[in-house]
Scaffold this motif. Sequence first.
Motif: not given
Length: 184
Positions: A130-144
């Motif tokens: 869940l921590n990895e997935r949360m980091g993945q989705f936060i990165a998605t917002i940032e990179y988008d």
Amino acid sequence: MNTREDIVRTAIWADELTEEELERARRGVVERHFAKGTYICHRDDRLDWWTGVVTGLVKISAISRDGKAMTFAGATDGGWFGEGSVLKDEPRKYDIVAIRDTRLAMVPRSTFMWLYENSRGFNRYLVRALNERMGQFIATIEYDRILGPKARVARNLSWFFNRVLYPNAGPAVEISQEELGLLA
């Protein structure tokens, strides 16, 4: 991997389980095969199974009311997903589509919840995932918001090298242009 025992024993989350916990998981897991292009689950459907990709590639996505498609993630060999919906006992908030012929391992909610309520090792895995997935989705917002299209595609491909979410990742991603387009 030919048996349910092989599927469970080689799963990334199995490393910290006791023999009793592994046996409980083995008894619960079922395999399903999906042809390329098949919807595994539609948004708002109940899918009371925690799901792992044994072989293949799936897209986790949604389509807005005005028809805009968005991909949240892809999942490939060794990756598991859907723990949030299973934990919350709710319908899926996304579509799941087989991008390749896909073989899934599916753990029923009852087995998943037993592991959640009884296994420290399983809970350690869930927190990491869940921590990895949360980091993945936060990165998605940032990179988008800051990257151009080519860099966003490269970033999405790089997620397949995340050993916590995709333990079977090798040194290269074997993906066709069509599959890449479906994920992007």
